[in-house]
Design a protein around this motif. Sequence first.
Motif, mmCIF file in Angstrom:
data_model
loop_
_atom_site.group_PDB
_atom_site.id
_atom_site.type_symbol
_atom_site.label_atom_id
_atom_site.label_comp_id
_atom_site.label_asym_id
_atom_site.label_seq_id
_atom_site.Cartn_x
_atom_site.Cartn_y
_atom_site.Cartn_z
ATOM 1 N N ALA A 206 0.301 -1.115 0.217
ATOM 2 C CA ALA A 206 0.325 -0.025 -0.052
ATOM 3 C C ALA A 206 0.987 1.331 -0.001
ATOM 4 C CB ALA A 206 -1.211 0.060 1.292
ATOM 5 N N SER A 207 2.030 1.294 0.863
ATOM 6 C CA SER A 207 2.777 2.536 0.839
ATOM 7 C C SER A 207 3.657 2.604 -0.779
ATOM 8 C CB SER A 207 3.747 2.562 2.092
ATOM 9 O OG SER A 207 3.191 2.135 2.924
ATOM 10 N N LEU A 208 4.084 1.676 -1.424
ATOM 11 C CA LEU A 208 4.384 1.898 -2.353
ATOM 12 C C LEU A 208 3.296 2.125 -3.563
ATOM 13 C CD1 LEU A 208 7.146 -1.440 -2.287
ATOM 14 C CD2 LEU A 208 7.976 1.522 -2.339
ATOM 15 N N ALA A 209 2.597 1.783 -3.613
ATOM 16 C CA ALA A 209 1.585 2.214 -4.602
ATOM 17 C C ALA A 209 1.055 3.161 -4.086
ATOM 18 C CB ALA A 209 0.218 1.139 -4.282
ATOM 19 N N LEU B 91 6.583 17.103 -10.700
ATOM 20 C CA LEU B 91 5.617 16.393 -10.594
ATOM 21 C C LEU B 91 4.038 16.337 -10.699
ATOM 22 C CD1 LEU B 91 5.553 17.036 -6.671
ATOM 23 C CD2 LEU B 91 6.681 15.073 -7.698
ATOM 24 N N ARG B 92 3.377 14.894 -11.182
ATOM 25 C CA ARG B 92 2.494 15.251 -11.337
ATOM 26 C C ARG B 92 1.359 15.507 -10.790
ATOM 27 N NH1 ARG B 92 1.400 8.659 -13.456
ATOM 28 N NH2 ARG B 92 1.380 8.866 -11.139
ATOM 29 N N THR B 93 0.628 16.434 -11.871
ATOM 30 C CA THR B 93 -0.370 17.528 -10.684
ATOM 31 C C THR B 93 -2.188 16.595 -11.688
ATOM 32 O OG1 THR B 93 -1.456 18.698 -13.501
ATOM 33 C CG2 THR B 93 0.265 19.578 -11.425
ATOM 34 N N HIS C 145 9.153 8.634 -11.074
ATOM 35 C CA HIS C 145 10.634 9.984 -10.567
ATOM 36 C C HIS C 145 11.116 8.478 -9.396
ATOM 37 C CE1 HIS C 145 10.677 12.393 -7.227
ATOM 38 N NE2 HIS C 145 9.809 13.617 -7.805
ATOM 39 N N ARG C 146 12.450 9.572 -8.610
ATOM 40 C CA ARG C 146 13.054 8.561 -7.490
ATOM 41 C C ARG C 146 11.801 8.574 -6.405
ATOM 42 N NH1 ARG C 146 14.183 4.864 -5.277
ATOM 43 N NH2 ARG C 146 15.812 4.304 -4.258
ATOM 44 N N PHE C 147 10.724 9.131 -5.635
ATOM 45 C CA PHE C 147 10.595 8.891 -4.793
ATOM 46 C C PHE C 147 9.304 7.566 -4.817
ATOM 47 C CE2 PHE C 147 11.341 14.049 -2.226
ATOM 48 C CZ PHE C 147 12.857 13.138 -2.374
ATOM 49 N N GLY C 148 8.738 7.443 -6.188
ATOM 50 C CA GLY C 148 8.222 6.447 -6.667
ATOM 51 C C GLY C 148 8.925 5.395 -6.259
ATOM 52 N N THR C 149 9.560 5.165 -5.900
ATOM 53 C CA THR C 149 10.278 3.316 -5.895
ATOM 54 C C THR C 149 10.734 3.386 -4.003
ATOM 55 O OG1 THR C 149 11.391 3.502 -8.045
ATOM 56 C CG2 THR C 149 11.840 2.691 -6.683
ATOM 57 N N ALA C 150 10.467 2.266 -4.224
ATOM 58 C CA ALA C 150 10.947 2.103 -2.913
ATOM 59 C C ALA C 150 12.475 2.447 -2.547
ATOM 60 C CB ALA C 150 11.686 0.335 -2.280
ATOM 61 N N ALA C 151 13.143 3.071 -1.293
ATOM 62 C CA ALA C 151 14.873 3.806 -1.254
ATOM 63 C C ALA C 151 15.418 2.451 -1.065
ATOM 64 C CB ALA C 151 14.404 3.813 0.203
ATOM 65 N N MET C 152 15.404 0.694 -0.715
ATOM 66 C CA MET C 152 16.258 0.347 -1.146
ATOM 67 C C MET C 152 16.031 -0.458 -2.614
ATOM 68 S SD MET C 152 14.829 -3.809 -0.576
ATOM 69 C CE MET C 152 14.627 -3.021 0.997
ATOM 70 N N GLY C 153 15.583 0.674 -3.844
ATOM 71 C CA GLY C 153 15.563 -0.196 -5.496
ATOM 72 C C GLY C 153 14.639 -0.221 -6.136
ATOM 73 N N LEU D 142 0.989 9.285 -6.775
ATOM 74 C CA LEU D 142 1.525 10.712 -6.544
ATOM 75 C C LEU D 142 2.913 11.033 -7.077
ATOM 76 C CD1 LEU D 142 1.266 10.975 -2.344
ATOM 77 C CD2 LEU D 142 -0.255 10.903 -4.220
ATOM 78 N N TYR D 143 4.058 9.926 -7.473
ATOM 79 C CA TYR D 143 4.857 10.317 -8.202
ATOM 80 C C TYR D 143 5.778 9.773 -9.644
ATOM 81 C CZ TYR D 143 6.835 13.204 -3.717
ATOM 82 O OH TYR D 143 7.007 13.102 -2.155
ATOM 83 N N GLY D 144 4.658 8.647 -9.436
ATOM 84 C CA GLY D 144 5.140 8.215 -11.157
ATOM 85 C C GLY D 144 6.059 6.966 -10.807
#
Length: 268
Positions: free
Chosen positions: A135-138, A222-224, A148-156, A143-145
Amino acid sequence: RSFHVTGVQTCALPIYEVPVVQVSLVVTRGSADDPVGKYGIASLTTSLLTEGAGTRSSLELADAVDGLGADLSASASSDALAVRLHVPVRQLEAALPLMADVALRPTFPQAELDRVRQQRLTSLLQARDDAATVASLALARTLYGPSHRFGTAAMGTAASLTAITGDDLRAYYAAAIRPDRSTLIVVGDVSVDQVVATLDRAFGRWVAAPGSPLPAVTPPPLRTRTSRSVVLVDMPGAPQSQVRIGRVGVARGTADYFPLQIMNTVLG
């Protein structure tokens, strides 16, 4: 009190109640700066810092740290990389060279890279069965697509982790972990005058590794959204449902950051 150890900004805060010292080396780079195609490299690089450094292997380093009653770790957040040492004050002189080896002389052994990489790939597989993680990753992806780096988990991702090599780690380390982007923070049962010479012996000869610093990263637009949307992720057999509601918030540098943290606490 602030001062310099060669090219490294240093801050010290004496606290004498307990005979321990916390030393943190903080670098102003983080997983938000991961290059496209190498998402997860900041997190992977810092995790390897303590898996072999100087002349010591991972086990030798762990034994040396344990023998001093200390704790030595490295981590990455979205906007910082850090190496942290917690040690009894009487062992600070012996422990700082170990911290300096981890921060300045990591070896990135291939066997340790393979082991840590496999652990992370396994974690990514396991995360697919955890509704809260999905859910958090979705939400982040929505939000970011996907680009975007924030749209992917920190560990890649599985693909980016598989592609990262030892040479990639060494190149990233040389570009990211540099004295001109670092701050040493010392808190504990030591005076400034006592700690300066000890820090200088450990870090005073630090010069940036060959290689260019990481370039400034320009965030993609960012996508609006002009209306609300609902995203459903079907997980048959999940024992519970997860609900996330969110939108892109303010930048970390906003003057309202700490008031917003208090607001979050009140709402929670």
